[in-house]
Design a protein around this motif. Structure first.
Motif, PDB file in Angstrom:
ATOM      1  N   ASP A 296      12.279  60.778  79.866  1.00  8.23           N
ATOM      2  CA  ASP A 296      13.265  61.358  80.441  1.00  8.23           C
ATOM      3  C   ASP A 296      12.825  62.853  81.003  1.00  8.23           C
ATOM      4  O   ASP A 296      13.441  63.246  81.821  1.00  8.23           O
ATOM      5  N   TYR A 297      12.232  63.688  79.943  1.00  4.25           N
ATOM      6  CA  TYR A 297      11.907  64.879  80.535  1.00  4.25           C
ATOM      7  C   TYR A 297      10.986  64.885  81.444  1.00  4.25           C
ATOM      8  O   TYR A 297      11.100  65.843  82.479  1.00  4.25           O
ATOM      9  N   ILE A 298       9.962  63.956  81.604  1.00  2.00           N
ATOM     10  CA  ILE A 298       8.887  63.978  82.822  1.00  2.00           C
ATOM     11  C   ILE A 298       9.752  63.463  84.047  1.00  2.00           C
ATOM     12  O   ILE A 298       9.633  64.406  85.081  1.00  2.00           O
ATOM     13  N   LEU A 299      10.936  62.921  83.932  1.00  2.00           N
ATOM     14  CA  LEU A 299      11.617  62.469  85.083  1.00  2.00           C
ATOM     15  C   LEU A 299      12.442  63.487  85.508  1.00  2.00           C
ATOM     16  O   LEU A 299      12.793  63.886  86.693  1.00  2.00           O
ATOM     17  N   PHE A 300      12.817  64.282  84.595  1.00  2.00           N
ATOM     18  CA  PHE A 300      13.657  65.608  84.830  1.00  2.00           C
ATOM     19  C   PHE A 300      12.816  66.678  85.563  1.00  2.00           C
ATOM     20  O   PHE A 300      13.513  67.147  86.482  1.00  2.00           O
ATOM     21  N   LEU A 301      11.730  66.881  85.121  1.00  2.00           N
ATOM     22  CA  LEU A 301      10.813  67.733  85.606  1.00  2.00           C
ATOM     23  C   LEU A 301      10.482  67.479  87.180  1.00  2.00           C
ATOM     24  O   LEU A 301      10.639  68.302  88.199  1.00  2.00           O
ATOM     25  N   ARG A 302      10.382  66.088  87.427  1.00  2.00           N
ATOM     26  CA  ARG A 302       9.904  65.841  88.602  1.00  2.00           C
ATOM     27  C   ARG A 302      11.059  65.895  89.767  1.00  2.00           C
ATOM     28  O   ARG A 302      10.979  66.295  90.750  1.00  2.00           O
ATOM     29  N   MET A 303      12.255  65.464  89.078  1.00  2.00           N
ATOM     30  CA  MET A 303      13.416  65.384  90.206  1.00  2.00           C
ATOM     31  C   MET A 303      13.796  66.965  90.228  1.00  2.00           C
ATOM     32  O   MET A 303      14.156  67.330  91.388  1.00  2.00           O
ATOM     33  N   GLU A 304      13.761  67.832  89.366  1.00  2.00           N
ATOM     34  CA  GLU A 304      14.370  69.109  89.509  1.00  2.00           C
ATOM     35  C   GLU A 304      13.291  70.073  90.380  1.00  2.00           C
ATOM     36  O   GLU A 304      13.795  70.692  91.568  1.00  2.00           O
ATOM     37  N   LYS A 305      11.924  69.711  90.327  1.00  2.00           N
ATOM     38  CA  LYS A 305      11.218  70.265  91.312  1.00  2.00           C
ATOM     39  C   LYS A 305      11.279  69.663  92.641  1.00  2.00           C
ATOM     40  O   LYS A 305      10.975  70.410  93.648  1.00  2.00           O
ATOM     41  N   ALA A 306      11.314  68.333  92.540  1.00  2.00           N
ATOM     42  CA  ALA A 306      11.518  67.815  94.050  1.00  2.00           C
ATOM     43  C   ALA A 306      12.771  68.522  94.630  1.00  2.00           C
ATOM     44  O   ALA A 306      12.509  68.783  95.783  1.00  2.00           O
ATOM     45  N   LYS A 307      13.817  68.645  94.150  1.00  2.00           N
ATOM     46  CA  LYS A 307      14.930  69.071  94.712  1.00  2.00           C
ATOM     47  C   LYS A 307      14.798  70.734  95.105  1.00  2.00           C
ATOM     48  O   LYS A 307      15.117  70.987  96.156  1.00  2.00           O
ATOM     49  N   GLU A 308      14.149  71.347  94.447  1.00  2.00           N
ATOM     50  CA  GLU A 308      13.651  72.832  94.705  1.00  2.00           C
ATOM     51  C   GLU A 308      12.840  73.008  96.059  1.00  2.00           C
ATOM     52  O   GLU A 308      13.029  73.490  97.075  1.00  2.00           O
ATOM     53  N   TRP A 309      11.951  71.677  96.256  1.00  2.00           N
ATOM     54  CA  TRP A 309      11.128  71.830  97.194  1.00  2.00           C
ATOM     55  C   TRP A 309      11.795  71.162  98.594  1.00  2.00           C
ATOM     56  O   TRP A 309      11.357  71.566  99.652  1.00  2.00           O
ATOM     57  N   LEU A 310      12.739  70.583  98.371  1.00  2.00           N
ATOM     58  CA  LEU A 310      13.266  70.122  99.417  1.00  2.00           C
ATOM     59  C   LEU A 310      14.335  71.056 100.494  1.00  2.00           C
ATOM     60  O   LEU A 310      14.460  70.866 101.348  1.00  2.00           O
ATOM     61  N   ALA A 311      14.340  72.359  99.462  1.00  2.84           N
ATOM     62  CA  ALA A 311      15.024  73.508 100.098  1.00  2.84           C
ATOM     63  C   ALA A 311      14.166  73.993 101.143  1.00  2.84           C
ATOM     64  O   ALA A 311      14.762  74.569 101.959  1.00  2.84           O
ATOM     65  N   ASP A 312      12.828  73.870 101.297  1.00  2.81           N
ATOM     66  CA  ASP A 312      12.018  74.402 102.053  1.00  2.81           C
ATOM     67  C   ASP A 312      11.849  73.186 103.174  1.00  2.81           C
ATOM     68  O   ASP A 312      11.094  72.454 102.920  1.00  2.81           O
ATOM     69  N   GLU A 313      12.323  73.366 104.308  1.00  2.76           N
ATOM     70  CA  GLU A 313      12.501  72.366 105.201  1.00  2.76           C
ATOM     71  C   GLU A 313      10.945  72.142 105.868  1.00  2.76           C
ATOM     72  O   GLU A 313      10.894  71.319 106.795  1.00  2.76           O
ATOM     73  N   SER A 314      10.140  72.890 105.709  1.00  5.68           N
ATOM     74  CA  SER A 314       8.851  72.957 106.338  1.00  5.68           C
ATOM     75  C   SER A 314       8.026  72.205 105.419  1.00  5.68           C
ATOM     76  O   SER A 314       6.813  71.663 106.130  1.00  5.68           O
ATOM     77  N   ILE A 315       8.267  71.653 104.314  1.00  7.87           N
ATOM     78  CA  ILE A 315       7.602  70.829 103.470  1.00  7.87           C
ATOM     79  C   ILE A 315       8.202  69.481 103.859  1.00  7.87           C
ATOM     80  O   ILE A 315       9.576  68.931 103.482  1.00  7.87           O
ATOM     81  N   PRO A 316       7.270  68.399 104.450  1.00  2.56           N
ATOM     82  CA  PRO A 316       7.943  66.775 104.532  1.00  2.56           C
ATOM     83  C   PRO A 316       8.228  66.340 103.340  1.00  2.56           C
ATOM     84  O   PRO A 316       7.611  66.676 102.322  1.00  2.56           O
ATOM     85  N   ILE A 317       9.283  65.079 103.427  1.00  2.00           N
ATOM     86  CA  ILE A 317       9.725  64.586 102.308  1.00  2.00           C
ATOM     87  C   ILE A 317       8.602  63.762 101.790  1.00  2.00           C
ATOM     88  O   ILE A 317       8.454  63.896 100.451  1.00  2.00           O
ATOM     89  N   LYS A 318       7.888  63.508 102.407  1.00  5.80           N
ATOM     90  CA  LYS A 318       6.589  62.634 101.975  1.00  5.80           C
ATOM     91  C   LYS A 318       5.766  63.459 101.013  1.00  5.80           C
ATOM     92  O   LYS A 318       5.332  62.982  99.778  1.00  5.80           O
ATOM     93  N   ALA A 319       5.475  64.744 101.569  1.00  5.86           N
ATOM     94  CA  ALA A 319       4.651  65.815 100.667  1.00  5.86           C
ATOM     95  C   ALA A 319       5.471  66.159  99.311  1.00  5.86           C
ATOM     96  O   ALA A 319       4.845  66.188  98.097  1.00  5.86           O
ATOM     97  N   VAL A 320       6.767  66.235  99.314  1.00  4.16           N
ATOM     98  CA  VAL A 320       7.538  66.501  98.111  1.00  4.16           C
ATOM     99  C   VAL A 320       7.421  65.374  97.286  1.00  4.16           C
ATOM    100  O   VAL A 320       7.168  65.581  96.033  1.00  4.16           O
ATOM    101  N   ALA A 321       7.564  64.186  97.719  1.00  2.00           N
ATOM    102  CA  ALA A 321       7.115  62.914  96.982  1.00  2.00           C
ATOM    103  C   ALA A 321       5.712  63.112  96.110  1.00  2.00           C
ATOM    104  O   ALA A 321       5.652  62.864  95.058  1.00  2.00           O
ATOM    105  N   GLU A 322       4.557  63.296  97.002  1.00  2.00           N
ATOM    106  CA  GLU A 322       3.407  63.347  96.379  1.00  2.00           C
ATOM    107  C   GLU A 322       3.369  64.503  95.243  1.00  2.00           C
ATOM    108  O   GLU A 322       2.892  64.451  94.238  1.00  2.00           O
ATOM    109  N   MET A 323       3.872  65.831  95.610  1.00  5.71           N
ATOM    110  CA  MET A 323       3.790  66.873  94.726  1.00  5.71           C
ATOM    111  C   MET A 323       4.559  66.393  93.476  1.00  5.71           C
ATOM    112  O   MET A 323       4.068  67.117  92.358  1.00  5.71           O
ATOM    113  N   ALA A 324       5.591  65.773  93.464  1.00  4.80           N
ATOM    114  CA  ALA A 324       6.220  65.272  92.359  1.00  4.80           C
ATOM    115  C   ALA A 324       5.659  64.029  91.589  1.00  4.80           C
ATOM    116  O   ALA A 324       6.237  63.659  90.472  1.00  4.80           O
TER     117      ALA A 324
END
Length: 353
Positions: A296-324
């Motif tokens: 659950d902690y790993i999932l929490f970290l992945r989701m929180e960082k993905a949410k942060e990266w989504l705020a930057d519209e220059s980062i494609p969602i596919k890249a957000v997924a890969e980074m997470a």
């Protein structure tokens, strides 16, 4: 254009730097902004900036930690430190990790632009050096899959796997005619840089890797392999001793390990092996200490960082997924929607990020 990353938890400071810098004059472009060191490191991996301008005091990973991470993993990046504190320790830390300049807040436009000029001069000099002795991109490409295997074996404390991977790597290098000293030196440099990254991620001192190595290590492929195996195995012995013979499991160390590797394939079983405890025990004490089990902690970290990266519209969602840590974008969408109750694209459009 040289790419610049701004790092400061105060948005108005980033605005001031953006306004004061003579970016066009120095052929520079601000490509991203971060408000803590870990986010800055992720954006560095994604955007590959040549210049990082960072504050020292920030929540989470501060400027000191970021300087060390950049020095270990991206030593070619030029760093300008901007701090609101006239503290000798900060200045000393900046010098130790080869910051180009150390500026005090409030930022003086002349000092900022002088620092940018110094960065440009150093980048141009480095480019000339690289032209004189360019790295072979084919070698780097060939090494990439072996680096990933080495990361996995190292994190599992698997000395046999590390040695076998380095031997397989050498075999493929020889089959591709990579045998000359200059070529082997590139291999050694890239493998030692990876080892430094692994040492840093596991809180080991990597200063010893700065020492020059003997030319005997480059005399043949066999010598090079023995040299690398020795370095990797010695480091693993150090890490195993550090973990195995502690009187008590350090849960903060486990938590830090997860935070450094959450985007990788980290499982409870791997963590238990790496820290010499049973998975049942690790699961129990981790949840008691942090209120979440490991998964659950790993999932929490992945989701929180993905949410942060989504705020930057220059980062494609596919890249957000890969980074997470999600290669399958469809699966990432499902996990994200289950966690937040809204799809990544919808969250980005709604402005909830």
């Amino acid at each position: 254009m040289y790419k610049v990353l701004l790092v400061d938890d105060e948005s108005w400071t980033r605005d001031i730097i953006r306004a004061f810098g003579e970016w066009e004059k120095f052929e520079m472009d601000i490509v991203g902004e971060a408000d803590d060191g870990l986010e800055a490191l992720r954006l560095t991996e994604l955007l590959a900036p040549e210049v990082v301008i960072t504050d020292m005091r920030m929540p989470g990973a501060d400027g000191m930690q970021l300087l060390r991470m950049l020095n270990d993993r991206f030593p070619e990046i030029k760093v300008i430190v901007v701090s609101g504190y006239d503290d000798f320790n900060y200045a000393k830390h900046a010098l130790r990790y080869r910051a180009v300049d150390y500026l005090l807040k409030p930022v003086d436009p002349k000092e900022l632009n002088a620092a940018l000029q110094n960065c440009k001069s150093e980048l141009e000099a480095a480019l000339q050096d690289r032209s004189a002795m360019s790295l072979d991109l084919d070698i780097s490409y060939l090494l990439s899959s072996y680096k990933q295997l080495l990361r996995t074996h190292f994190n599992e404390l698997n000395k046999e796997g590390v040695a076998a991977t380095l031997q397989q790597m050498t075999g493929e290098l020889e089959r591709n005619g990579i045998k000359k000293a200059g070529m082997l030196e590139q291999v050694v440099q890239e493998m030692l840089l990876l080892l430094k990254e692994l040492m840093f991620a596991n809180s080991l001192d990597s200063e010893s890797l700065h020492a020059p190595y003997s030319h005997d290590a480059l005399a043949s492929s066999a010598n090079m392999t023995s040299f690398l195996i020795q370095h990797y195995e010695d480091t693993l012995e150090q890490l195993i001793h550090q973990r195995k013979f502690k009187n008590k499991l350090n849960l903060e160390e486990v938590k830090q390990f997860i935070e450094m590797h959450f985007a990788e394939s980290v499982t409870l079983e791997q963590l238990a092996r790496a820290f010499f405890v049973s998975k049942e025990y690790l699961s129990k004490v981790f949840k008691l200490e942090f209120g979440r089990n490991v998964t659950d902690y790993i999932l929490f970290l992945r989701m929180e960082k993905a949410k942060e990266w989504l705020a930057d519209e220059s980062i494609p969602i596919k890249a957000v997924a890969e980074m997470a840590g999600y290669e399958d974008v469809t699966y990432f969408y499902r996990v994200f929607k289950k966690h937040f109750g809204i799809a990544p694209g919808e969250m980005r459009k709604s402005g909830e990020v």
